[in-house]
Design an enzyme around this catalytic site. Structure first.
Site, mmCIF file in Angstrom:
data_model
loop_
_atom_site.group_PDB
_atom_site.id
_atom_site.type_symbol
_atom_site.label_atom_id
_atom_site.label_comp_id
_atom_site.label_asym_id
_atom_site.label_seq_id
_atom_site.Cartn_x
_atom_site.Cartn_y
_atom_site.Cartn_z
ATOM 1 N N ASP A 202 118.508 34.907 114.588
ATOM 2 C CA ASP A 202 119.301 34.189 113.591
ATOM 3 C C ASP A 202 118.865 34.707 112.232
ATOM 4 O OD1 ASP A 202 120.005 30.643 112.963
ATOM 5 O OD2 ASP A 202 120.365 32.421 111.736
ATOM 6 N N GLU A 313 109.194 25.793 110.204
ATOM 7 C CA GLU A 313 110.630 25.773 110.479
ATOM 8 C C GLU A 313 110.839 24.660 111.487
ATOM 9 O OE1 GLU A 313 113.694 27.327 113.072
ATOM 10 O OE2 GLU A 313 113.507 25.391 112.068
ATOM 11 N N HIS A 474 122.175 29.337 114.299
ATOM 12 C CA HIS A 474 122.069 28.749 115.632
ATOM 13 C C HIS A 474 122.143 27.222 115.576
ATOM 14 C CE1 HIS A 474 117.891 28.070 114.473
ATOM 15 N NE2 HIS A 474 117.767 27.277 115.512
#
Lengths: 551, 320
Positions: A202, A313, A474
């Protein structure tokens, strides 16, 4: 590990229980065998004993063998650690042969990745020492022990326990067992490489983090960095490359922390505590620790609030699915220095209204000649259970974009993860304003942006957006369909109409949705409620029943 | 990223939109009324109830549709909306735990197949239902399933999926490659990629087999039909309904119209150079993982002794 009955300390549970047997007459293993206790039964027993010892009540006196059915520690309240930072609960090795995950990669000796958190394995490894902050607890304990009466009072307690047993067990929150089950699935779901391939592939996501870390040297040079939920370790690798002096990467999956260790090593970035001072100062700065973020300081020595930078993340669908944010906030509060940088530092949930093209209703209306429209409605109805996670074509967006809620990740409290806010949706002023007829809004699409703002990223701020107007990520978007479509217009004067607001005869000027997103009772799930009101340009309102979704 | 329950209706939408799958079952049922007329039918894992609806329309005396997920509530409503409440009874629960109001059924119908046929499949559940409720002269639909193997050239995709790890944003993550290759890929293979013949690995007779028969070791011998490179072996399955008036079924192979099952790709560590007529031989072992029975362990042994390539290797794969 602190003994159950006195202030003696042990390195592992084996000697501790041997001591309890020989000195205090408490044979833990025998009890577990005879009562057939499972892992959680053991946890409860330990907490029960600690609580009773603290109250000077005798737990046993042969009363145990006379119990019929329920043991006095059956209540789920005994899953909660009685003693703060009770390392014995983390070190229980009694069921260990069924727990080992197949990591697939040998753990090279001398490295700091800890296998499965057993205290026994931390010895001999200079980096891994358990913080001994139990001093205040043992002081409390000493007090309790010295006031214990000699002889006397040992069997007055059990009638209380019998009453306890008869008390209704209330389940106010998720039990430790439920959490463990969900967490095992959660960390396990990330141990497949296809998912990591997808996340690394991604570009929008990974480029944003790369830019924030590599293009902000004034922040990163010489910084100490904590990477929460490191996976393959990509963010730690970026941080090391960006000049960090030290990076601690943390992951709850044993397999992934093993992988991250190997990756760091193969790239010459793995911290080697045995390196001499000449070699230090090089790029070998990354340590990987297998732990939940909340337990980091049980596994290695970290000065409280010592890191310069926290990077993670953590975002899930609709931003908050997976609820990893609470771990990030915990890490921020306990391990990030005051004024330290958190990356990203802002998160915003945005929304807009979409038209019929964004729904799957047409499909369900005729399936091989059968009417399955109730499924289409299930996705929309007042008792709908699941929102749709999918990429919405930007051409299906019919209203302006509005901000639902903003999080300042540097200052927010964990309780603020649950929130209620309103979205105000209107048709765009320009462009298609001259559209004849009415625009139908079939529902709301939500997405999020995260910012690496110039608060910390002074050299180059970055925005990571999952908007339907940007390159898909995503995360896609999250789509909530209304029970029935609402007509909307931007004509200022609506002819006075007795029709209800939101109908073709009386389209709304504004659609206001009151949206609540809260953590659900099932660990890591979220409940989303949407109450929508159509407001005509002359101020009349119509409200639709609340729709509840669970993700 | 954590797929429990997400896009729940979407899974059913995908399966219903799989025309090969759904239309095949529809054709089996509508073109073979004699199998269903006045019969008692059991639909194992009914989902939206589509198979039960087909059976009811074909004249079944009664259909019991068992579904353990929340979709059972939807199926009930669908049955009602379409006027089949007298014929179809939806039972929400696990096959292993519920009771049927009848002692025996005449027909068991189920769409139980998973990726690689056996991954996350309901086969054991179907066999349980068969053993408990199927009448002696009863029929299972489908009654035959077979697993097949072939070899493909797949340089581009292997580059994207496996060699990707050699350089990730400038970092060497090649240590992940070996582990990544252990995860079979579910993907669509172009028939032009096929280098060898397709070999039948294993057949299963669902009307007779026991659940242990789904674990096996079989040899294979793949002969190259052209000079090429082989990067991966590909597995796919066929199902047949042999009790029909004429043989009916469908294939999920790369030479057939694509289905939502696609094919299962097993990347080889080696890039095999093979000449026309040469053989890649070996064996495949398939078994349920002992610790997690829903996972499948696959062991592949392969060898080639050709002009340009002499290689022999054992690889392990895990579907989870």
């Amino acid at each position: 590990l602190l003994c159950l009955f006195c202030s003696a300390r042990f390195d592992s549970d084996g000697p501790l229980f041997a001591h309890c047997g020989s000195v205090h007459g408490f044979d833990f293993h025998k009890l577990v065998r005879e009562l057939g206790l499972d892992f959680y039964g053991c946890i409860k027993l330990i907490n029960f004993v600690r609580s009773k010892v603290a109250e000077n009540k005798c737990w046993s006196c042969a009363e145990i063998s006379q119990l019929e059915g329920k043991v006095p520690w059956a209540e789920d309240s005994y899953l909660k650690p009685f003693m703060e930072d009770d390392s014995l609960l983390h070190s229980l090795s009694i069921f260990d042969d069924e727990e080992d995950e197949d990591c697939g990669m040998p753990v090279v000796t001398g490295e700091c990745s800890v296998g499965n958190g057993r205290s026994g394995e931390l010895q001999g490894n200079g980096l891994n020492t358990i913080i001994d902050d139990c001093s205040d607890i043992s002081a409390r304990f000493e007090k309790a022990v010295t006031t214990e009466s000699n002889g006397g009072d040992n069997n007055g307690s059990l009638s209380e326990e019998q009453t306890d047993r008869q008390l209704k067990i209330t389940r106010a929150s998720v039990t430790a067992k439920e959490i463990k089950k969900v967490d095992d699935n959660y960390f396990g779901s990330y141990s497949s490489f296809g998912i990591h391939r997808e996340m690394l592939g991604d570009k929008v996501r990974t480029d944003a983090y790369r830019d924030a870390l590599l293009d902000n040297p004034s922040l990163m040079n010489g910084a100490t960095v904590l990477d929460v939920g490191c996976g393959t370790g990509i963010l730690s690798l970026f941080a090391a490359k960006a000049g960090a002096s030290r990076v601690v990467a943390v992951d709850g999956s044993a397999k992934m922390s093993s992988v991250a260790t190997h990756v760091a090593k193969n790239n010459g970035l793995l911290y080697d505590e045995n390196a001499n001072t000449e070699q230090k100062g090089g790029p070998q700065v990354i340590s990987v620790v297998h732990t939940k973020a909340e337990e980091l300081n049980h596994k290695i020595v970290v000065p409280p609030n010592g890191f310069d930078v926290l990077v993670s993340e953590w975002m899930g669908y609709c931003l908050l699915y997976e609820s990893m944010l609470s771990s990030v906030i915990y890490a921020r509060d306990h391990f990030l220095k005051p004024g330290g940088a958190i990356l990203p530092d802002t998160a915003t949930i945005l929304g807009a209204g979409f038209g019929r093209g964004g729904t799957s209703l047409p499909f369900w209306e005729n399936v091989y000649g059968f009417d399955m429209s109730c499924i289409g409605k299930e996705v929309t109805g007042s008792s709908a259970r699941f929102p749709v996670v999918d990429v919405l074509d930007s051409k299906d967006v019919v209203t302006d974009t509005a901000v639902l809620h903003y999080f300042d990740l540097a200052t927010m409290k964990e309780s603020e993860m649950d929130f209620t806010a309103s979205l105000e949706l209107r048709l765009p002023e320009s462009g298609a304003a001259a559209v004849a007829g009415v625009t139908w809004c079939h529902g709301i699409v939500l997405w999020f942006d995260t910012g690496f703002t110039d608060r910390f990223c002074k050299d180059k701020p970055v925005v990571l957006s999952t908007s339907p107007f940007s390159t898909p990520t995503h995360w896609s978007q999250t789509i909530f369909t209304f029970e029935e479509p609402i007509a909307i217009t931007n004509e200022k004067s609506v002819v006075g109409s007795s029709a209800s607001v939101g109908s073709a005869e009386c389209p709304a000027g504004t659609i206001r949705s009151r949206i609540s997103i809260v953590r659900a009772s099932e660990h890591r799930s979220i409940d989303i409620s949407i109450e929508t009101t159509g407001i005509s340009s002359d101020g009349r309102k119509r409200s639709w029943p609340a729709q509840i979704f669970n993700l | 990223y954590f797929t429990l329950g997400v896009c729940f209706a979407g899974i059913h939408e995908e399966m219903l939109k799989d025309v090969v799958r759904t239309r095949s079952y529809q054709n089996v049922i509508t073109q073979n009324n004699f199998l269903f007329k006045d019969k008692i039918v059991l639909d194992v894992g009914a989902g939206t109830g589509i198979l039960s609806l087909f059976c009811a329309k074909a004249g079944a005396k009664h259909v019991y549709a068992i579904e353990c997920s929340q979709m059972a509530d939807m199926a009930k409503e669908i049955v009602k909306t379409n006027g089949f409440s007298e014929v179809i009874t939806v039972i929400k629960g696990k096959v292993e735990e519920i009771d049927l109001p009848v002692p025996k059924v005449d027909v068991i119908i189920s769409e139980w197949m998973g990726y690689f046929l056996l991954f996350e499949n309901m086969l054991d559940t179907v066999l349980f239902a068969r053993d408990k409720w199927l009448a002696d002269d009863g029929v299972v639909l489908p009654d035959k399933a077979s697993l097949h193997l072939t070899a493909i050239e797949d340089a581009e995709y292997k580059e994207d999926k496996i060699e990707f790890w050699n350089n990730v944003y400038g970092f060497d993550m090649s240590c992940i490659k070996k582990q990544a290759m252990m995860e079979p890929l579910v993907d669509t293979v172009d028939q032009n990629q096929i280098v060898t013949n397709c070999q039948l690995l294993k057949t299963m007779d669902i009307s007779k087999m026991s659940s242990g028969d789904a674990s096996f070791t079989v040899p294979f011998k793949l002969v190259a039909e052209r000079n090429d490179f082989i990067h991966a072996l590909v597995a796919y399955f066929n199902v047949s309904f042999t009790k029909c008036h004429k043989l009916m079924g469908f294939s999920t192979g790369p030479r057939s119209k694509s289905t939502h099952w696609k094919q299962t790709v097993l990347y080889l560590e080696d890039v095999v150079t093979i000449c026309e007529g040469e053989t890649l031989s070996g064996s495949m072992t398939v078994a349920n993982n002992k610790k997690n029975p829903r996972d499948i362990d696959i062991t592949l042994k392969y060898a080639i002794n050709g002009n340009r390539c002499k290689v022999s290797r054992t690889q392990h794969y895990k579907m989870r």
